[in-house]
Design a protein around this motif. Structure first.
Motif, PDB file in Angstrom:
ATOM      1  N   LEU A 106      19.820  33.532  15.532  1.00  0.00           N
ATOM      2  CA  LEU A 106      20.920  34.336  16.071  1.00  0.00           C
ATOM      3  C   LEU A 106      20.890  35.783  15.575  1.00  0.00           C
ATOM      4  O   LEU A 106      20.948  36.728  16.356  1.00  0.00           O
ATOM      5  CB  LEU A 106      22.246  33.671  15.692  1.00  0.00           C
ATOM      6  CG  LEU A 106      23.432  34.148  16.497  1.00  0.00           C
ATOM      7  CD1 LEU A 106      23.520  33.409  17.818  1.00  0.00           C
ATOM      8  CD2 LEU A 106      24.711  33.960  15.715  1.00  0.00           C
ATOM      9  N   LEU A 107      20.760  35.929  14.258  1.00  0.00           N
ATOM     10  CA  LEU A 107      20.796  37.281  13.686  1.00  0.00           C
ATOM     11  C   LEU A 107      19.482  38.024  13.941  1.00  0.00           C
ATOM     12  O   LEU A 107      19.481  39.227  14.200  1.00  0.00           O
ATOM     13  CB  LEU A 107      21.075  37.181  12.179  1.00  0.00           C
ATOM     14  CG  LEU A 107      21.723  38.384  11.533  1.00  0.00           C
ATOM     15  CD1 LEU A 107      22.948  38.836  12.290  1.00  0.00           C
ATOM     16  CD2 LEU A 107      22.095  38.052  10.088  1.00  0.00           C
ATOM     17  N   GLY A 108      18.383  37.276  13.882  1.00  0.00           N
ATOM     18  CA  GLY A 108      17.073  37.879  14.159  1.00  0.00           C
ATOM     19  C   GLY A 108      17.061  38.524  15.534  1.00  0.00           C
ATOM     20  O   GLY A 108      16.538  39.625  15.722  1.00  0.00           O
ATOM     21  N   LYS A 109      17.671  37.837  16.507  1.00  0.00           N
ATOM     22  CA  LYS A 109      17.723  38.395  17.870  1.00  0.00           C
ATOM     23  C   LYS A 109      18.703  39.557  17.924  1.00  0.00           C
ATOM     24  O   LYS A 109      18.430  40.581  18.546  1.00  0.00           O
ATOM     25  CB  LYS A 109      18.108  37.310  18.868  1.00  0.00           C
ATOM     26  CG  LYS A 109      16.961  36.347  19.149  1.00  0.00           C
ATOM     27  CD  LYS A 109      17.386  35.233  20.075  1.00  0.00           C
ATOM     28  CE  LYS A 109      16.254  34.228  20.258  1.00  0.00           C
ATOM     29  NZ  LYS A 109      16.752  32.895  20.607  1.00  0.00           N
ATOM     30  N   HIS A 110      19.843  39.404  17.248  1.00  0.00           N
ATOM     31  CA  HIS A 110      20.852  40.472  17.244  1.00  0.00           C
ATOM     32  C   HIS A 110      20.265  41.762  16.655  1.00  0.00           C
ATOM     33  O   HIS A 110      20.483  42.855  17.187  1.00  0.00           O
ATOM     34  CB  HIS A 110      22.065  40.003  16.430  1.00  0.00           C
ATOM     35  CG  HIS A 110      23.072  41.067  16.158  1.00  0.00           C
ATOM     36  ND1 HIS A 110      24.012  41.458  17.097  1.00  0.00           N
ATOM     37  CD2 HIS A 110      23.289  41.843  15.064  1.00  0.00           C
ATOM     38  CE1 HIS A 110      24.757  42.416  16.586  1.00  0.00           C
ATOM     39  NE2 HIS A 110      24.341  42.674  15.357  1.00  0.00           N
ATOM     40  N   LEU A 111      19.494  41.605  15.575  1.00  0.00           N
ATOM     41  CA  LEU A 111      18.930  42.788  14.903  1.00  0.00           C
ATOM     42  C   LEU A 111      17.576  43.205  15.500  1.00  0.00           C
ATOM     43  O   LEU A 111      16.988  44.193  15.068  1.00  0.00           O
ATOM     44  CB  LEU A 111      18.755  42.506  13.398  1.00  0.00           C
ATOM     45  CG  LEU A 111      20.040  42.250  12.598  1.00  0.00           C
ATOM     46  CD1 LEU A 111      19.712  41.785  11.187  1.00  0.00           C
ATOM     47  CD2 LEU A 111      20.904  43.512  12.547  1.00  0.00           C
ATOM     48  N   LYS A 112      17.091  42.392  16.440  1.00  0.00           N
ATOM     49  CA  LYS A 112      15.784  42.645  17.088  1.00  0.00           C
ATOM     50  C   LYS A 112      14.654  42.740  16.050  1.00  0.00           C
ATOM     51  O   LYS A 112      13.830  43.656  16.065  1.00  0.00           O
ATOM     52  CB  LYS A 112      15.834  43.915  17.944  1.00  0.00           C
ATOM     53  CG  LYS A 112      16.856  43.844  19.072  1.00  0.00           C
ATOM     54  CD  LYS A 112      16.712  45.025  20.017  1.00  0.00           C
ATOM     55  CE  LYS A 112      17.606  44.945  21.231  1.00  0.00           C
ATOM     56  NZ  LYS A 112      19.025  44.778  20.986  1.00  0.00           N
ATOM     57  N   ILE A 113      14.642  41.749  15.150  1.00  0.00           N
ATOM     58  CA  ILE A 113      13.609  41.768  14.099  1.00  0.00           C
ATOM     59  C   ILE A 113      12.717  40.522  14.185  1.00  0.00           C
ATOM     60  O   ILE A 113      11.965  40.224  13.270  1.00  0.00           O
ATOM     61  CB  ILE A 113      14.242  41.850  12.682  1.00  0.00           C
ATOM     62  CG1 ILE A 113      15.282  40.734  12.478  1.00  0.00           C
ATOM     63  CG2 ILE A 113      14.864  43.216  12.438  1.00  0.00           C
ATOM     64  CD1 ILE A 113      15.814  40.636  11.059  1.00  0.00           C
ATOM     65  N   ARG A 114      12.815  39.774  15.287  1.00  0.00           N
ATOM     66  CA  ARG A 114      12.031  38.537  15.400  1.00  0.00           C
ATOM     67  C   ARG A 114      10.658  38.878  15.965  1.00  0.00           C
ATOM     68  O   ARG A 114      10.566  39.421  17.067  1.00  0.00           O
ATOM     69  CB  ARG A 114      12.761  37.580  16.338  1.00  0.00           C
ATOM     70  CG  ARG A 114      12.167  36.204  16.480  1.00  0.00           C
ATOM     71  CD  ARG A 114      13.045  35.434  17.463  1.00  0.00           C
ATOM     72  NE  ARG A 114      12.797  34.020  17.468  1.00  0.00           N
ATOM     73  CZ  ARG A 114      11.961  33.415  18.306  1.00  0.00           C
ATOM     74  NH1 ARG A 114      11.282  34.120  19.181  1.00  0.00           N
ATOM     75  NH2 ARG A 114      11.821  32.105  18.255  1.00  0.00           N
ATOM     76  N   SER A 115       9.601  38.586  15.206  1.00  0.00           N
ATOM     77  CA  SER A 115       8.271  38.848  15.763  1.00  0.00           C
ATOM     78  C   SER A 115       7.432  37.572  15.745  1.00  0.00           C
ATOM     79  O   SER A 115       7.252  36.932  14.706  1.00  0.00           O
ATOM     80  CB  SER A 115       7.576  39.992  15.023  1.00  0.00           C
ATOM     81  OG  SER A 115       7.345  39.624  13.705  1.00  0.00           O
ATOM     82  N   VAL A 116       6.959  37.215  16.956  1.00  0.00           N
ATOM     83  CA  VAL A 116       6.170  35.990  17.136  1.00  0.00           C
ATOM     84  C   VAL A 116       4.723  36.290  16.771  1.00  0.00           C
ATOM     85  O   VAL A 116       4.215  37.372  17.065  1.00  0.00           O
ATOM     86  CB  VAL A 116       6.271  35.514  18.606  1.00  0.00           C
ATOM     87  CG1 VAL A 116       5.324  34.356  18.878  1.00  0.00           C
ATOM     88  CG2 VAL A 116       7.702  35.117  18.935  1.00  0.00           C
ATOM     89  N   LEU A 117       4.065  35.335  16.096  1.00  0.00           N
ATOM     90  CA  LEU A 117       2.651  35.515  15.759  1.00  0.00           C
ATOM     91  C   LEU A 117       1.826  35.018  16.950  1.00  0.00           C
ATOM     92  O   LEU A 117       1.798  33.814  17.224  1.00  0.00           O
ATOM     93  CB  LEU A 117       2.304  34.732  14.492  1.00  0.00           C
ATOM     94  CG  LEU A 117       3.204  35.034  13.287  1.00  0.00           C
ATOM     95  CD1 LEU A 117       2.748  34.287  12.056  1.00  0.00           C
ATOM     96  CD2 LEU A 117       3.238  36.527  12.996  1.00  0.00           C
ATOM     97  N   PRO A 118       1.188  35.930  17.689  1.00  0.00           N
ATOM     98  CA  PRO A 118       0.593  35.568  18.981  1.00  0.00           C
ATOM     99  C   PRO A 118      -0.475  34.481  18.893  1.00  0.00           C
ATOM    100  O   PRO A 118      -0.630  33.688  19.815  1.00  0.00           O
ATOM    101  CB  PRO A 118      -0.011  36.881  19.489  1.00  0.00           C
ATOM    102  CG  PRO A 118       0.174  37.889  18.422  1.00  0.00           C
ATOM    103  CD  PRO A 118       1.004  37.329  17.327  1.00  0.00           C
ATOM    104  N   HIS A 119      -1.207  34.421  17.744  1.00  0.00           N
ATOM    105  CA  HIS A 119      -2.283  33.425  17.661  1.00  0.00           C
ATOM    106  C   HIS A 119      -1.747  32.043  17.274  1.00  0.00           C
ATOM    107  O   HIS A 119      -2.504  31.084  17.205  1.00  0.00           O
ATOM    108  CB  HIS A 119      -3.346  33.883  16.665  1.00  0.00           C
ATOM    109  CG  HIS A 119      -2.787  34.158  15.303  1.00  0.00           C
ATOM    110  ND1 HIS A 119      -1.902  35.182  15.054  1.00  0.00           N
ATOM    111  CD2 HIS A 119      -2.969  33.526  14.130  1.00  0.00           C
ATOM    112  CE1 HIS A 119      -1.572  35.174  13.774  1.00  0.00           C
ATOM    113  NE2 HIS A 119      -2.203  34.177  13.200  1.00  0.00           N
TER     114      HIS A 119
END
Ligand SMILES: Cc1cc2nc3c(=O)[nH]c(=O)nc-3n(C[C@H](O)[C@H](O)[C@H](O)COP(=O)(O)OP(=O)(O)OC[C@H]3O[C@@H](n4cnc5c(N)ncnc54)[C@H](O)[C@@H]3O)c2cc1C
Length: 423
Positions: free
Chosen positions: A167-180
């Motif tokens: 929830l907060l990761g999305k709110h703060l826009k700090i979620r980064s997916v590891l593409p591999h």
């Protein structure tokens, strides 16, 4: 208790292992804690195999009675075997270079999570089930407010333990997916799957194939959780509906096919996106991220619940230090971030190594010079908090070096690769 009765010391989003542990630790210390969980418990959840470090935490927090009555199987180690069969590699936790516990449990999450949440409630946390947090309204040190299904709630600090909802990761826009590490998991509970006799029958079984891996986790006398984790692009290539993927994978894998020959397959299977990600920084003004809300690590080595409970407890301790002792918030945050980084980055490195065939050749060999295999086993047992000790770090670095060399010059006998598309 706060002088203002509407202001909580801590508000926790989510009642999984991370949120319950944070609530328990803070409520026991006398903080005024509110936890909001959007789903009424018990609810199904995946993540059924625990690590010895998790068992040690149960002892440290006096939580062994939480496990009573929860369907479970003693887990003394792990088995790795190629999808085509052959000699298994058996790794008892006694192989670990360090650590005080050499066992853990495989267990059913719904009753376990319910009992843990109930224990936090008994410790004094105010817990509401079936109430979702909808929006973050304010996020500052000592001044946090969120909108919920039951109106606004204010607190000094927020612990986001909302799991993969982040929830907060999305709110703060700090979620980064590891593409591999973009994977998809298909899983279900089976009856009467074949098991090894004796204590090895309680081991988690990992069946290795090029397209991903299977887990087989014994849950009680008759039930076994089976899952297939595949690279996203391979799942797309197979192109079957999600509810047929697990049966397809089993039909293509001789080892799993053989073990499930006399089993009852589930009528319902589940599917989950299984993308590894990080939401950094793990703490900031007014907040701490715990468990999957902070970072999700590919589940090959069953690290999630341990990571969730350890980080939940640590976030709780940081807030206690801030509220009761007025400790400096910046240094509490730095310490917490180091705690999550130091442990999770070790797990991440091991996961990335697993997807390198050269590492699998070394690892499945089961032996190595200077006890590197025992260091890997210590990491797999979860002895990495707040960061792995030097005795593990240098051996782990050596194992990385061996992995690179083994790609070109065989250090151990070569292992065949098994593909689900082989037959
Ligand atoms: C395929 C797969 C296999 C896995 N296998 C293992 C394993 O064998 N061993 C292991 O240790 N881990 C495993 N894991 C990981 C494990 O499931 C998680 O790491 C663990 O459950 C994390 O606990 P948590 O408390 O952070 O989150 P969760 O257990 O997911 O709890 C989060 C809670 O937050 C609630 N919530 C979400 N949004 C809101 C909101 N807005 N308001 C209120 N409540 C909210 C949710 O309802 C949920 O109950 C696996 C994961 C996957 C995907």
């Amino acid at each position: 208790m706060s002088p203002d009765s509407n202001l909580y010391d801590a508000l926790i989003i989510g009642g999984g292992p991370a949120g319950s542990t944070a609530a328990l630790v803070m409520a026991r210390a006398g903080l005024r804690v509110r936890l909001l969980e959007r789903t009424p418990f018990p609810r199904f959840h995946i993540g059924e195999s625990l690590l010895p470090r998790n068992f040690a935490l149960f002892r440290e927090l006096g939580l062994l009675d939480v496990l009573e009555g929860v369907p479970k199987v003693d887990k003394y180690g792990a088995e790795f075997i190629l999808g085509s069969g052959g000699e298994p590699s058996l790794f008892p936790f006694t192989m670990s270079l360090l650590g005080s516990e050499t066992m853990s449990y495989n267990l059913e999450r719904a009753p376990f999570d319910t009992r843990l949440l109930e224990t936090a409630r008994q410790a004094g946390a105010e817990i509401r089930e079936g109430v979702a947090v909808r929006k973050i309204l304010r996020l500052e040190d000592g001044n946090v407010e969120v909108a919920t299904d039951e109106g606004n709630v204010a607190a000094r600090f927020l612990v986001d333990a909302s799991g993969q909802s982040t929830l907060l990761g999305k709110h703060l826009k700090i979620r980064s997916v590891l593409p591999h590490l973009k994977k998809i998991a298909y899983f279900g509970h089976f009856e009467n799957v074949w098991r090894r006799p004796g204590v090895e029958g309680g081991y988690i079984v990992i069946v290795v194939c090029e397209e991903g891996w299977f887990w087989m986790i014994p849950l009680d006398e008759t039930r076994t959780s089976i899952g297939l984790v595949m690279h996203e692009h391979v799942a797309r290539k197979v192109g079957l509906p999600a509810d047929q993927m697990l049966a397809w994978g089993i039909s293509r894998c001789p080892e799993v096919r053989q073990r499930t020959a006399g089993a009852n397959f589930p009528t319902e299977t589940h599917v989950l996106a299984d993308f590894s990600y990080r939401c950094a920084p793990y703490a900031g003004p007014g907040y701490f991220l715990a468990g999957d809300a902070a970072t999700f690590i590919d589940p090959i080595f069953s690290t999630g619940v341990c990571m969730g409970m350890m980080s939940g407890a640590e976030a709780g301790r940081a807030i206690i230090a801030a509220v009761q002792r007025g400790e400096d918030l910046e240094s509490l945050r730095r310490r917490y971030i180091r705690f999550v980084m130091g442990s999770s980055s070790t797990f991440f490195r091991l996961v990335e190594m697993y997807y390198d065939h050269s590492f699998r050749e070394l690892f499945l060999n089961g032996q190595g010079p200077l006890q590197v295999h025992r260091a890997a086993m210590a990491i797999l047992s979860g002895w990495v908090f707040p960061r792995p000790p030097f005795a593990l770090r240098w051996r782990f670095a050596l194992l990385s070096l061996f992995t690179r060399i083994n790609r070109f010059v065989p250090l151990v006998p070569r292992r065949e690769r098994f593909s689900l598309f082989a037959e």
